[in-house]
Design an enzyme around this catalytic site. Structure first.
Site, PDB file in Angstrom:
ATOM      1  N   LYS A  59       0.855  -1.190   0.000  1.00 39.23           N
ATOM      2  CA  LYS A  59       0.000   0.000   0.000  1.00 39.23           C
ATOM      3  C   LYS A  59       0.879   1.224   0.000  1.00 39.23           C
ATOM      4  O   LYS A  59       2.031   1.171   0.429  1.00 39.23           O
ATOM      5  CB  LYS A  59      -0.888   0.015   1.253  1.00 39.23           C
ATOM      6  CG  LYS A  59      -2.149   0.827   1.105  1.00 39.23           C
ATOM      7  CD  LYS A  59      -3.175   0.084   0.310  1.00 39.23           C
ATOM      8  CE  LYS A  59      -4.521   0.779   0.314  1.00 39.23           C
ATOM      9  NZ  LYS A  59      -5.568  -0.165  -0.104  1.00 39.23           N
TER      10      LYS A  59
HETATM   11  N1  GLU Z   1      -7.221   0.133  -3.298  1.00 39.38           N
HETATM   12  C1  GLU Z   1      -8.007  -1.029  -3.589  1.00 39.38           C
HETATM   13  C2  GLU Z   1      -8.047  -1.953  -2.390  1.00 39.38           C
HETATM   14  O1  GLU Z   1      -7.932  -1.521  -1.259  1.00 39.38           O
HETATM   15  C3  GLU Z   1      -7.542  -1.719  -4.870  1.00 39.38           C
HETATM   16  C4  GLU Z   1      -6.135  -2.208  -4.850  1.00 39.38           C
HETATM   17  C5  GLU Z   1      -5.661  -2.732  -6.202  1.00 39.38           C
HETATM   18  O2  GLU Z   1      -6.433  -2.808  -7.124  1.00 39.38           O
HETATM   19  O3  GLU Z   1      -4.475  -3.038  -6.275  1.00 39.38           O
HETATM   20  O4  GLU Z   1      -8.292  -3.116  -2.512  1.00 39.38           O
END
Ligand code: GLU
Length: 428
Positions: free
Chosen positions: A117
């Site tokens: 993240k």
């Molecule tokens: N931000 C989204 C999540 O928390 C998508 C992450 C992604 O597609 O890599 O799952």
């Protein structure tokens, strides 16, 4: 028109640290799985945490230094995967928690990814497009040490969108000297984005809500729904749930919420939101409500689709919904989870409920690598199958271990990562 304002009492305790929450959830699953202590120690920490302080030229000519993070929790089953968020409250511990949740989310849905993240501490509502572009490009360059199609693939999250991903893709591509579409997902279609990606998280939320209703014997038309958050996830969930016959009675955004126990006209609400940028002031609302009051409305289904720590020891006993679908990451503290479990409130955990986004991110990455693109019906039907199958597996494990759906999901996910770690062995 709005004619009264409901507010919930202020909460008493300090918000939980999301990383401690994530570790407590992991510990609980590790205990159920009787996981080897060595594996436990490996998996309860993040693998890499990267902090960058970087300068950005603002519109008035001054230079501001922003702080951003990219954290990789795990890369055992494939490249790290996870979004980037822009928010004033971003912190290293929040990003660490979110990266760990990404590992479990990808393992649960059996995508060949680890978890990561990113986040930048900023207030995007007070920045111009040019300032956002400058900040995004410099942040992308700073984290280019880590990201790449084979190592770590960012995507949109809170306050980031396809345009943000286009700037990241362009920055990395310019530095390489050729186009690298697979370095991010959630891109615009014109540069290798996927059909169905913008709606994917909300579609996944809708699929698991329908699955839960089918198991409870509920008819969508008899279910009232309140949704906290009206960004990409909340608004698409409202739209698709309304299409399925659910009665959406309350929604909110950062400015506050609206409520009409008779149901809101969702297409008209979406149009109002597109025009004004907020849900407040919608003609079909009967009452304005606060974000915290929305969580305590007498509804069948509650969908938190904003930030962490919405349900805690302070308000969990007052929640009236029978089903909570965690479209947000980390909305429930472990204490609130216990209270919901005791009270018979079913919680579809974040790592399944919002996994539609990363699932279609996976499809996007595969399409980019192959330069071969699929039709939206293909995307949506594969997504639906994965969400339904995973729901069943989670439900089976929760029953087998006589535990919550969250722990059912964790047992499946943690075991997949633990098995992969064990078979790969310890280097050197
Ligand atoms: N931000 C989204 C999540 O928390 C998508 C992450 C992604 O597609 O890599 O799952």
């Amino acid at each position: 028109m709005a004619n009264s304002v409901l507010t919930a009492p202020a909460t008493a305790s300090a918000p939980a640290n999301p990383y401690i929450t994530a570790q407590r959830q992991f510990d609980q699953a590790a205990a159920i799985l009787e996981l080897d202590p060595g594996l436990r120690a490996v998996l309860r920490e993040v693998r890499r945490e990267f902090t960058v302080n970087f300068p950005v030229r603002m519109d008035d000519g001054t230079i501001r230094v922003f702080t951003g993070y990219r954290v990789q929790h795990n890369l055992t089953r494939g490249p790290a995967k996870g979004g980037i968020r822009y928010h004033p409250q971003v912190s290293l511990d929040e990003v660490k928690a979110l990266s760990m949740w990404m590992t479990w989310k990808c393992a649960l849905t059996n995508l060949p990814f680890g978890g990561a993240k990113g986040g930048v501490i900023c207030d995007p509502t007070r920045m111009s497009q040019k300032e956002l572009e400058n900040m995004t490009r410099r942040f992308a360059s700073e984290i280019s040490l880590l990201i790449g199609p084979e190592s770590d693939i960012p995507a949109p999250d809170v306050n980031t969108n396809p345009q943000t991903m286009a700037w990241i893709m362009d920055t990395i591509s310019m530095e390489k000297g050729y186009s690298v579409p697979a370095v991010v997902t959630g891109k615009p279609l014109s540069i290798g984005g996927s059909e169905g990606r913008p709606a994917a998280t909300g579609r996944g939320v809708t699929v698991v809500t329908l699955e839960a209703c089918a198991r409870m014997g509920w008819n969508p038309s008899e279910c009232s729904v309140a949704i906290q958050g009206f960004g990409n996830v909340g608004s698409v969930s409202a739209e698709l749930l309304a299409e399925q016959g659910f009665k959406v009675v309350a929604v909110s955004d950062v400015f506050g919420g609206i409520y009409n126990s008779e149901g809101l006209d969702v297409p008209a609400l979406l149009e109002h939101h597109r025009r004004t940028g907020r849900v407040g002031g919608f003609a079909g609302s009967r009452q304005e409500i606060s974000n915290s009051a929305l969580l305590e409305l007498p509804v069948t289904i509650l969908i938190p689709a904003a930030l962490e720590n919405q349900f805690s020891i302070d308000n969990a006993a007052r929640v009236q919904a029978k089903l909570i679908v965690e479209a947000a990451n980390g909305p429930t503290t472990p204490e609130a989870d216990d209270i919901f479990h005791q009270r018979g409130v079913t919680v579809i955990p974040d790592i399944l409920a919002n996994a539609g986004g990363v699932t279609v991110s996976y499809f996007e990455w595969v399409q980019d690598l192959q330069s071969y693109f699929w039709e939206e019906t293909e995307i949506n039907s594969r997504l639906t199958k994965i969400m339904q199958r995973t729901y069943q597996q989670m439900d089976d494990l929760a029953r087998e271990h006589r535990t919550t759906l969250r722990m059912g999901a964790y047992c499946l996910a943690v075991k997949r990562v633990a098995d992969a770690t064990a078979v790969r062995g310890i280097y050197p």
